[in-house]
Design a protein around this motif. Structure first.
Motif, short mmCIF file in Angstrom:
data_model
loop_
_atom_site.label_atom_id
_atom_site.label_comp_id
_atom_site.label_asym_id
_atom_site.label_seq_id
_atom_site.Cartn_x
_atom_site.Cartn_y
_atom_site.Cartn_z
N ASN A 140 0.99 -1.17 -0.30
CA ASN A 140 -0.12 -0.27 0.07
C ASN A 140 0.53 1.20 0.08
O ASN A 140 1.01 2.36 0.65
CB ASN A 140 -1.15 0.17 1.41
N GLN A 141 1.97 1.26 -0.53
CA GLN A 141 3.07 2.22 -0.19
C GLN A 141 2.94 2.99 -1.87
O GLN A 141 2.68 2.19 -3.35
CB GLN A 141 4.44 2.00 -0.06
N ASP A 142 3.76 4.34 -2.51
CA ASP A 142 4.08 4.84 -3.94
C ASP A 142 5.63 4.83 -3.68
O ASP A 142 5.93 5.14 -2.93
CB ASP A 142 3.59 5.87 -3.52
N LEU A 143 5.12 3.45 -4.93
CA LEU A 143 6.65 3.11 -5.50
C LEU A 143 7.46 3.94 -6.72
O LEU A 143 6.63 4.03 -7.23
CB LEU A 143 7.46 1.68 -5.26
N ALA A 163 1.87 -3.08 -3.94
CA ALA A 163 1.62 -1.26 -4.03
C ALA A 163 0.94 -0.83 -4.44
O ALA A 163 -0.47 -1.37 -5.02
CB ALA A 163 3.18 -0.86 -5.06
N LYS A 164 0.82 0.99 -3.78
CA LYS A 164 0.12 1.55 -4.04
C LYS A 164 -0.33 2.12 -5.46
O LYS A 164 -1.46 1.81 -6.20
CB LYS A 164 -0.22 2.64 -3.20
N SER A 165 0.31 2.59 -6.36
CA SER A 165 1.46 2.67 -7.13
C SER A 165 2.90 2.88 -7.05
O SER A 165 3.46 2.38 -6.62
CB SER A 165 0.91 4.06 -6.82
N ILE A 191 0.56 1.95 -12.77
CA ILE A 191 1.08 2.31 -13.47
C ILE A 191 1.64 3.47 -13.87
O ILE A 191 0.60 3.50 -14.37
CB ILE A 191 2.86 1.45 -14.59
N ASN A 192 2.30 4.05 -13.46
CA ASN A 192 2.48 6.06 -13.99
C ASN A 192 3.59 5.93 -13.92
O ASN A 192 5.00 5.13 -13.64
CB ASN A 192 2.88 7.06 -13.22
N PHE A 193 4.26 6.33 -14.95
CA PHE A 193 5.64 6.85 -16.05
C PHE A 193 6.39 8.56 -16.13
O PHE A 193 5.16 9.00 -15.77
CB PHE A 193 5.29 6.39 -17.38
N ILE A 194 7.71 8.56 -15.77
CA ILE A 194 8.13 9.64 -15.51
C ILE A 194 9.52 10.22 -16.56
O ILE A 194 9.80 8.94 -16.82
CB ILE A 194 8.22 10.45 -14.02
N TRP A 195 9.10 10.65 -17.92
CA TRP A 195 9.42 10.49 -18.92
C TRP A 195 10.89 11.43 -18.74
O TRP A 195 10.51 12.32 -18.30
CB TRP A 195 8.88 10.41 -20.25
N ASP A 196 11.86 11.04 -20.32
CA ASP A 196 12.86 11.92 -20.11
C ASP A 196 13.84 12.34 -18.59
O ASP A 196 14.17 13.68 -19.06
CB ASP A 196 12.41 12.65 -20.86
N SER A 197 13.82 11.58 -17.86
CA SER A 197 14.03 11.92 -16.32
C SER A 197 14.69 11.50 -15.73
O SER A 197 14.58 10.33 -15.37
CB SER A 197 13.15 12.57 -15.90
N VAL A 198 16.18 11.78 -14.62
CA VAL A 198 16.80 11.35 -13.83
C VAL A 198 16.36 10.94 -12.38
O VAL A 198 16.48 12.55 -12.12
CB VAL A 198 18.35 10.84 -14.20
N VAL A 199 16.79 10.29 -11.44
CA VAL A 199 16.86 10.27 -10.04
C VAL A 199 18.04 11.79 -9.87
O VAL A 199 19.00 10.85 -10.08
CB VAL A 199 17.02 9.31 -9.52
N LYS A 200 18.37 12.99 -8.98
CA LYS A 200 19.41 13.37 -8.82
C LYS A 200 19.39 13.39 -7.68
O LYS A 200 20.78 13.49 -7.25
CB LYS A 200 18.90 15.15 -9.09
N PHE A 227 7.99 9.24 -2.16
CA PHE A 227 7.30 7.66 -2.44
C PHE A 227 8.25 7.25 -1.46
O PHE A 227 9.07 7.06 -0.43
CB PHE A 227 8.47 7.20 -3.44
N GLY A 228 7.52 5.77 -0.81
CA GLY A 228 7.90 5.49 0.55
C GLY A 228 8.99 4.23 0.11
O GLY A 228 9.52 3.83 0.68
N GLY A 229 9.19 3.62 -1.45
CA GLY A 229 10.01 2.83 -1.86
C GLY A 229 10.94 2.82 -2.88
O GLY A 229 9.72 3.47 -3.99
N ILE A 230 12.22 3.16 -3.11
CA ILE A 230 12.52 3.21 -4.17
C ILE A 230 13.54 0.92 -4.52
O ILE A 230 14.00 1.74 -4.12
CB ILE A 230 13.88 4.33 -4.80
#
Ligand code: FAD
Ligand code: NAP
Length: 304
Positions: A140-143, A163-165, A191-200, A227-230
């Motif tokens: 139930n977490q956003d991952l 997961a929740k999402s 499932i959602n997407f974040i495109w053209d992006s990196v984790v800083k 996010f609750g988990g990566i």
């Protein structure tokens, strides 16, 4: 002269050591760190038979304990190369060398890291490289899943059962993953997407992860996300530099073996995560180790 020298004291190497030593062979295990390998990186193991749950370091100690009883010699060393001179194999470490009739390569695989601030700090505290191992802890977490390959997409779908999402962040605007895996992910409402992006940067509290700073690589825009988990899936590398010259790896670098865990080089075996295989887990590493521990005994019997 050892009957067998095992390189790596993870679950695969320790199991091979146990089986070979119980066959009365002279066995040495060369390890560069603490026994247990990647198991030492996880606080909770829930999928190793016989335990409701157990910490990685505790399971490592439990696996290591019987080795001394059966006379396995623990050798500290960083293995640099292996020389195959037929019936005699030579293992070269940073400061010395050893001879053996057989070698068992159990050096595992190393997950690629993002190398961003917070990643190391929050590993096993919300940052994970193994959804099969850790997914159930994030109900139930956003991952967030990082990566666009088969692993990232397949594991993102796997995580939706808990997961929740699940958000997949990818550095390009199209996935590298196989079409069939992409279709499954696109069809999944969670499932959602974040495109053209990196984790800083990975951020958190004293106890656990709380979110990430994301950069859009096209616009340079920064944004904050909770996010609750990566879960990081940006590829893994087999640890095989010491056998690079032996011609026993496939195109991706994994070591090729037959059903006895023997590589194309007679008397050189490979087990666990370093091997070309489908599922890299403690249970499968232990299975490989048992087969190779018995295999070296049969190989040596046929030599004499
Ligand atoms: P490894 O465990 O990688 O061990 C290889 C050993 O070889 C290491 O000790 C290393 O130091 C040594 N070595 C490497 N190179 C050299 C060298 N040149 N000289 C000397 N020694 C060397 N699996 C599960 O089943 N359940 C879980 O819950 C689970 N959780 C996990 C959590 C995390 C964070 C990670 C990273 C993995 C997890 N796994 C889990 C996967 C599991 O740990 C691996 O599949 C397993 O450890 C593989 O065992 P191995 O013996 O093949 O290799
Ligand atoms: P992979 O195919 O190498 O994919 C790694 C992904 O991470 C790529 O999308 C890559 O982006 C991205 N990436 C790499 N470095 C990054 C960074 N620093 N920051 C952000 N993103 C980064 O690795 P994998 O997915 O673990 O797969 C490994 C192998 O196993 C592959 O051969 C794969 O086919 C196989 N596999 C197969 C299955 C299956 O058949 N079901 C399942 C899992 C894995 P780019 O796309 O831009 O390069």
């Amino acid at each position: 002269m050892y009957d067998t020298l095992i390189i790596g004291s993870g679950p695969a190497g320790m199991t091979a050591g146990l089986y070979a030593a119980r066959s009365n062979l002279k066995v040495g295990i060369i390890e560069q760190g603490a026994p247990g390998g990647q198991m030492n990186n996880t606080s909770e193991i829930e999928n190793y038979p016989g335990y409701d749950h157990i910490s990685g370091p505790e399971l490592s100690m439990n696996m290591h304990a019987p080795l001394e009883k059966f006379g396995v010699e623990n050798i500290y060393g960083i293995v640099k190369s292996i020389e195959d001179a037929g019936d005699v194999k030579r293992v070269i470490t940073e400061d010395t060398s050893y001879e053996a009739k057989t070698i068992i390569l159990a050096t595992g695989a190393k997950y690629r890291t993002l190398d961003v601030p917070g990643e190391e700090e929050y590993t096993s505290r919300g940052v994970s490289y193994c959804a099969v191992c850790d997914g159930a802890f994030f109900r139930n977490q956003d991952l967030l899943v990082v990566g666009g390959g088969d692993s990232a997409v397949e594991e993102a779908v796997y995580l939706t059962q808990f997961a929740k999402s699940v958000t997949i962040i990818h550095r390009r605007d199209e996935l590298r993953a196989q079409k069939i895996l992409q279709d499954r992910a696109f069809a999944n409402d969670k499932i959602n997407f974040i495109w053209d992006s990196v984790v800083k940067e990975i951020k958190g509290t004293d106890i656990k992860v709380s979110g990430v700073t994301v950069e859009n690589v096209k616009t340079g825009e920064l944004s904050e996300h909770e996010f609750g988990g990566i879960f990081i899936y940006v590829g893994v590398n087999p640890v095989t530099s010491m056998v690079a010259d032996l011609g026993i790896t496939d195109e991706a670098g994994w070591v090729i073996t037959d059903e006895r865990m023997m590589t194309p080089k007679a008397g050189i075996f490979a087990i666990g995560d370093v091997r070309q295989k489908e599922l890299r887990q403690i249970a499968t590493a232990v299975g490989d180790g048992a087969i190779a521990g018995q295999g070296v005994y049969q190989y040596i019997e046929n030599m004499t």
